[in-house]
Design an enzyme around this catalytic site. Sequence first.
Site, PDB file in Angstrom:
ATOM      1  CB  SER A 129     -11.342 -24.166  -4.879  1.00 24.50           C
ATOM      2  OG  SER A 129     -10.199 -24.196  -5.696  1.00 24.50           O
ATOM      3  CE1 TYR A 153     -12.834 -18.612  -6.390  1.00 30.45           C
ATOM      4  CE2 TYR A 153     -10.705 -19.739  -6.425  1.00 30.45           C
ATOM      5  CZ  TYR A 153     -12.078 -19.761  -6.567  1.00 30.45           C
ATOM      6  OH  TYR A 153     -12.706 -20.950  -6.883  1.00 30.45           O
ATOM      7  CE  LYS A 157     -14.689 -20.940  -4.162  1.00 24.25           C
ATOM      8  NZ  LYS A 157     -16.136 -20.908  -4.341  1.00 24.25           N
TER       9      LYS A 157
HETATM   10  P1  NAD Z   1     -19.061 -19.602 -13.206  1.00 24.06           P
HETATM   11  O1  NAD Z   1     -18.585 -18.199 -13.106  1.00 24.06           O
HETATM   12  O2  NAD Z   1     -19.269 -20.185 -14.545  1.00 24.06           O
HETATM   13  O3  NAD Z   1     -20.406 -19.779 -12.357  1.00 24.06           O
HETATM   14  C1  NAD Z   1     -20.702 -19.009 -11.224  1.00 24.06           C
HETATM   15  C2  NAD Z   1     -22.093 -18.448 -11.397  1.00 24.06           C
HETATM   16  O4  NAD Z   1     -22.448 -17.681 -10.244  1.00 24.06           O
HETATM   17  C3  NAD Z   1     -22.207 -17.521 -12.606  1.00 24.06           C
HETATM   18  O5  NAD Z   1     -23.297 -17.936 -13.403  1.00 24.06           O
HETATM   19  C4  NAD Z   1     -22.434 -16.152 -12.001  1.00 24.06           C
HETATM   20  O6  NAD Z   1     -23.236 -15.336 -12.835  1.00 24.06           O
HETATM   21  C5  NAD Z   1     -23.099 -16.497 -10.683  1.00 24.06           C
HETATM   22  N1  NAD Z   1     -22.943 -15.514  -9.614  1.00 24.06           N
HETATM   23  C6  NAD Z   1     -21.785 -14.983  -9.149  1.00 24.06           C
HETATM   24  N2  NAD Z   1     -22.047 -14.148  -8.129  1.00 24.06           N
HETATM   25  C7  NAD Z   1     -23.388 -14.161  -7.935  1.00 24.06           C
HETATM   26  C8  NAD Z   1     -24.260 -13.508  -7.027  1.00 24.06           C
HETATM   27  N3  NAD Z   1     -23.799 -12.661  -6.105  1.00 24.06           N
HETATM   28  N4  NAD Z   1     -25.583 -13.753  -7.107  1.00 24.06           N
HETATM   29  C9  NAD Z   1     -26.073 -14.617  -8.048  1.00 24.06           C
HETATM   30  N5  NAD Z   1     -25.302 -15.249  -8.932  1.00 24.06           N
HETATM   31  C10 NAD Z   1     -23.958 -15.041  -8.870  1.00 24.06           C
HETATM   32  O7  NAD Z   1     -18.038 -20.512 -12.360  1.00 24.06           O
HETATM   33  P2  NAD Z   1     -17.915 -22.079 -12.253  1.00 24.06           P
HETATM   34  O8  NAD Z   1     -16.642 -22.464 -12.881  1.00 24.06           O
HETATM   35  O9  NAD Z   1     -19.161 -22.731 -12.682  1.00 24.06           O
HETATM   36  O10 NAD Z   1     -17.726 -22.231 -10.692  1.00 24.06           O
HETATM   37  C11 NAD Z   1     -18.803 -22.463  -9.803  1.00 24.06           C
HETATM   38  C12 NAD Z   1     -18.284 -22.471  -8.380  1.00 24.06           C
HETATM   39  O11 NAD Z   1     -17.247 -23.458  -8.261  1.00 24.06           O
HETATM   40  C13 NAD Z   1     -17.655 -21.142  -7.951  1.00 24.06           C
HETATM   41  O12 NAD Z   1     -17.991 -20.925  -6.596  1.00 24.06           O
HETATM   42  C14 NAD Z   1     -16.173 -21.402  -8.094  1.00 24.06           C
HETATM   43  O13 NAD Z   1     -15.417 -20.606  -7.227  1.00 24.06           O
HETATM   44  C15 NAD Z   1     -16.081 -22.873  -7.723  1.00 24.06           C
HETATM   45  N6  NAD Z   1     -14.888 -23.523  -8.288  1.00 24.06           N
HETATM   46  C16 NAD Z   1     -14.673 -23.463  -9.643  1.00 24.06           C
HETATM   47  C17 NAD Z   1     -13.536 -24.062 -10.164  1.00 24.06           C
HETATM   48  C18 NAD Z   1     -13.249 -23.993 -11.656  1.00 24.06           C
HETATM   49  O14 NAD Z   1     -12.128 -24.247 -12.058  1.00 24.06           O
HETATM   50  N7  NAD Z   1     -14.206 -23.688 -12.509  1.00 24.06           N
HETATM   51  C19 NAD Z   1     -12.638 -24.730  -9.323  1.00 24.06           C
HETATM   52  C20 NAD Z   1     -12.912 -24.783  -7.969  1.00 24.06           C
HETATM   53  C21 NAD Z   1     -14.034 -24.181  -7.455  1.00 24.06           C
HETATM   54  C1  UD1 Z   2      -6.168 -21.852 -11.015  1.00 31.11           C
HETATM   55  C2  UD1 Z   2      -6.196 -20.914  -9.837  1.00 31.11           C
HETATM   56  C3  UD1 Z   2      -6.869 -21.626  -8.660  1.00 31.11           C
HETATM   57  C4  UD1 Z   2      -8.252 -22.130  -9.055  1.00 31.11           C
HETATM   58  C5  UD1 Z   2      -8.117 -23.046 -10.282  1.00 31.11           C
HETATM   59  C6  UD1 Z   2      -9.424 -23.554 -10.800  1.00 31.11           C
HETATM   60  C7  UD1 Z   2      -4.249 -19.422 -10.058  1.00 31.11           C
HETATM   61  C8  UD1 Z   2      -2.923 -19.047  -9.500  1.00 31.11           C
HETATM   62  N1  UD1 Z   2      -4.851 -20.488  -9.488  1.00 31.11           N
HETATM   63  O1  UD1 Z   2      -5.437 -22.970 -10.662  1.00 31.11           O
HETATM   64  O2  UD1 Z   2      -6.995 -20.754  -7.570  1.00 31.11           O
HETATM   65  O3  UD1 Z   2      -8.836 -22.861  -7.999  1.00 31.11           O
HETATM   66  O4  UD1 Z   2      -7.482 -22.309 -11.348  1.00 31.11           O
HETATM   67  O5  UD1 Z   2     -10.208 -22.494 -11.257  1.00 31.11           O
HETATM   68  O6  UD1 Z   2      -4.774 -18.791 -10.963  1.00 31.11           O
HETATM   69  N2  UD1 Z   2      -1.332 -22.610 -17.549  1.00 31.11           N
HETATM   70  C9  UD1 Z   2      -0.548 -22.232 -18.603  1.00 31.11           C
HETATM   71  N3  UD1 Z   2      -1.017 -21.260 -19.448  1.00 31.11           N
HETATM   72  C10 UD1 Z   2      -2.235 -20.655 -19.284  1.00 31.11           C
HETATM   73  C11 UD1 Z   2      -3.035 -21.055 -18.190  1.00 31.11           C
HETATM   74  C12 UD1 Z   2      -2.552 -22.034 -17.340  1.00 31.11           C
HETATM   75  O7  UD1 Z   2       0.554 -22.746 -18.785  1.00 31.11           O
HETATM   76  O8  UD1 Z   2      -2.590 -19.772 -20.079  1.00 31.11           O
HETATM   77  C13 UD1 Z   2      -0.847 -23.682 -16.648  1.00 31.11           C
HETATM   78  C14 UD1 Z   2      -0.704 -23.255 -15.196  1.00 31.11           C
HETATM   79  O9  UD1 Z   2       0.557 -22.725 -14.959  1.00 31.11           O
HETATM   80  C15 UD1 Z   2      -0.962 -24.589 -14.476  1.00 31.11           C
HETATM   81  C16 UD1 Z   2      -1.935 -25.323 -15.386  1.00 31.11           C
HETATM   82  O10 UD1 Z   2      -1.805 -24.710 -16.668  1.00 31.11           O
HETATM   83  O11 UD1 Z   2       0.206 -25.331 -14.387  1.00 31.11           O
HETATM   84  C17 UD1 Z   2      -3.380 -25.211 -14.942  1.00 31.11           C
HETATM   85  O12 UD1 Z   2      -3.699 -23.837 -14.770  1.00 31.11           O
HETATM   86  P1  UD1 Z   2      -5.185 -23.338 -14.429  1.00 31.11           P
HETATM   87  O13 UD1 Z   2      -6.143 -23.937 -15.375  1.00 31.11           O
HETATM   88  O14 UD1 Z   2      -5.155 -21.856 -14.315  1.00 31.11           O
HETATM   89  O15 UD1 Z   2      -5.491 -23.997 -13.013  1.00 31.11           O
HETATM   90  P2  UD1 Z   2      -4.672 -23.918 -11.621  1.00 31.11           P
HETATM   91  O16 UD1 Z   2      -3.330 -23.365 -11.827  1.00 31.11           O
HETATM   92  O17 UD1 Z   2      -4.756 -25.248 -11.000  1.00 31.11           O
END
Ligand code: NAD
Ligand code: UD1
Length: 348
Positions: A129, A153, A157
């Site tokens: 991430s 969290y 990573k």
């Molecule tokens: P998500 O929660 O929708 O998907 C994660 C999936 O993993 C879920 O379906 C959950 O049920 C499953 N899971 C969690 N723990 C498990 C375990 N121990 N065994 C089996 N299954 C398990 O999240 P996402 O948004 O699709 O994210 C996927 C990956 O990408 C995550 O590792 C997350 O940290 C990473 N990531 C997400 C974002 C974002 O903004 N969505 C940003 C950066 C990184």
């Molecule tokens: C957040 C997480 C980051 C994670 C990323 C993607 C925190 C501090 N950081 O980052 O670790 O990797 O999501 O999952 O939670 N915002 C609002 N109102 C809201 C929600 C968000 O104003 O209700 C603003 C935030 O202040 C930010 C932007 O929207 O400026 C994006 O927020 P968000 O979607 O939570 O992503 P990140 O802050 O990048």
Amino acid sequence: MAKNVLVTGGAGYIGSHTVLQLLLGGFRVVVVDNLDNSSRTALDRVRELAGEHGPNLSFHEFDLRDKPALEKLFASTKFDAVIHFAGLKAVGESVQKPLLYYNNNLIGTITLLEVMDAHGCKKLVFSSSATVYGWPKEVPCTEDFPVCAMNPYGRTKLFIEEICRDVYRADPEWKIMLLRYFNPVGAHPSGCIGEDPRGIPNNLMPFVQQVAVGRRPALTVYGTDYSTKDGTGVRDYIHVVDLADGHIAALQKLDEPGIGCEVYNLGTGKGTSVLEMVAAFEKASGKKIPLVMAGRRPGDAEIVYASTENAERELNWKTKYGIEEMCRDQWNWASKNPYGYGSPDSTD
Ligand code: NAD
Ligand code: UD1
């Protein structure tokens, strides 16, 4: 022969979109997910969307930390590679329950790596991430920037990235892609799959979407005094289908000679403010999003966006969609599925 790919966390938001792109790309896909933050329905819909490729998807509901179950799966199927999404991702919850996060994310990953190693499957794509850049001193973020963790969290990573580097150092037969995602938003253009967070959404767009469908009264804007064009935070939003395609590119890269443990940003390279994002969503949906201006959210950075040079050059991958398409597809999903995969009674 079609390649077999194991996708952990494949029922989740990014996972389900990636599984679909894999199937359409001719891969055979096995998903392991404990459905802790997802629904089986997502995979049913992926299967439908994949049409004739649908039968190439199979699903196993178990926890990645269940080593005997994982062993059994690897004993019965030879995997060419693994894409590892499974993990918990709510930043606030990770601060409240650090051990839950360390246990799930770290033990899950270590168990996976052990079983892969034991079965000679040494190709991995991992979901890292942009959170590892913390509050970057400058933008765009390049992959060689110093990394840090702002919360448990983010620390999972960082730790997993380091674990992967150590695994590769000890055995250079491993080939690993650490993909640092920026802010995934939007949904598949069909509107059949999308993001369906449990409880109150932490992230911007799922919250906006719930305001638009009337589940929440207003969006709280966290911080209006940043040194940005309109005072609100700036991020690099990436369409989830582009992100999914980035995984196919990374998977293909694993087959090239000279690959070790590599890290790539997956973003668009463009920064968008909260207010710009809200305006784009209002335009796409025709809905007014009431705003409540508030103070900064602790731990939030001011401006974060990616340098996409390395991914574009080395993965031969580039994003196709802009903010307009992200908001259009987010709204298409939200309006067709106002309660995600659930019903009004099954969620808050
Ligand atoms: P998500 O929660 O929708 O998907 C994660 C999936 O993993 C879920 O379906 C959950 O049920 C499953 N899971 C969690 N723990 C498990 C375990 N121990 N065994 C089996 N299954 C398990 O999240 P996402 O948004 O699709 O994210 C996927 C990956 O990408 C995550 O590792 C997350 O940290 C990473 N990531 C997400 C974002 C974002 O903004 N969505 C940003 C950066 C990184
Ligand atoms: C957040 C997480 C980051 C994670 C990323 C993607 C925190 C501090 N950081 O980052 O670790 O990797 O999501 O999952 O939670 N915002 C609002 N109102 C809201 C929600 C968000 O104003 O209700 C603003 C935030 O202040 C930010 C932007 O929207 O400026 C994006 O927020 P968000 O979607 O939570 O992503 P990140 O802050 O990048």
